[in-house]
Write a protein that holds these residues in place. Structure first.
Motif, PDB file in Angstrom:
ATOM      1  N   LYS A 194      14.408  14.733  -1.143  1.00  0.00           N
ATOM      2  CA  LYS A 194      15.532  13.487  -1.584  1.00  0.00           C
ATOM      3  C   LYS A 194      14.565  12.218  -2.431  1.00  0.00           C
ATOM      4  CE  LYS A 194      17.860   9.332   0.699  1.00  0.00           C
ATOM      5  NZ  LYS A 194      18.140   8.734   1.864  1.00  0.00           N
ATOM      6  N   GLN A 198      22.684   9.067  -1.393  1.00  0.00           N
ATOM      7  CA  GLN A 198      23.864   9.904  -0.720  1.00  0.00           C
ATOM      8  C   GLN A 198      22.477  11.617  -1.268  1.00  0.00           C
ATOM      9  OE1 GLN A 198      27.527  10.034  -0.161  1.00  0.00           O
ATOM     10  NE2 GLN A 198      27.210   8.411   1.503  1.00  0.00           N
ATOM     11  N   ARG A 244      20.925  14.876  -1.381  1.00  0.00           N
ATOM     12  CA  ARG A 244      20.378  15.680  -0.350  1.00  0.00           C
ATOM     13  C   ARG A 244      19.417  16.968  -1.230  1.00  0.00           C
ATOM     14  NH1 ARG A 244      20.060  11.236   2.113  1.00  0.00           N
ATOM     15  NH2 ARG A 244      21.650  11.211   3.786  1.00  0.00           N
ATOM     16  N   ASP A 245      18.306  17.739  -1.046  1.00  0.00           N
ATOM     17  CA  ASP A 245      18.135  18.371  -0.951  1.00  0.00           C
ATOM     18  C   ASP A 245      19.051  19.552  -1.260  1.00  0.00           C
ATOM     19  OD1 ASP A 245      18.030  18.942   2.249  1.00  0.00           O
ATOM     20  OD2 ASP A 245      16.068  19.875   1.973  1.00  0.00           O
ATOM     21  N   THR A 303      21.791  18.554  -2.954  1.00  0.00           N
ATOM     22  CA  THR A 303      22.454  18.226  -3.594  1.00  0.00           C
ATOM     23  C   THR A 303      23.101  18.995  -4.375  1.00  0.00           C
ATOM     24  OG1 THR A 303      21.853  16.063  -3.385  1.00  0.00           O
ATOM     25  CG2 THR A 303      22.557  16.900  -5.358  1.00  0.00           C
TER      26      THR A 303
END
Length: 64
Positions: A2, A36, A38-39, A41
């Motif tokens: 992130k 927001q 994240r990995d 996404t």
């Protein structure tokens, strides 16, 4: 992951003399949209961001 993606987004924006606020306005979202990430996404979301910045999608993954 992130933090690195967000760092890369900020770097790309800086290279283009832009910032997160301008990016969010272009995308029609608030800052939480970026914060927001994240990995897990979806790549489609990151592609929209890279298109709005005007950079290659791969630039957002540098250093990962």
């Amino acid at each position: 992951m992130k933090d690195k993606i967000i760092e890369n987004i900020k770097r790309e924006l800086k290279e283009r003399q832009s910032n997160i606020n301008k990016l969010c306005r272009t995308l029609g979202v608030n800052r939480n949209y970026i914060n927001q990430l994240r990995d897990n996404t979806p790549v489609s979301k990151l592609k929209k961001i890279s298109d709005a910045i005007g950079c290659n999608l791969s630039n957002l993954f540098e250093g990962l």
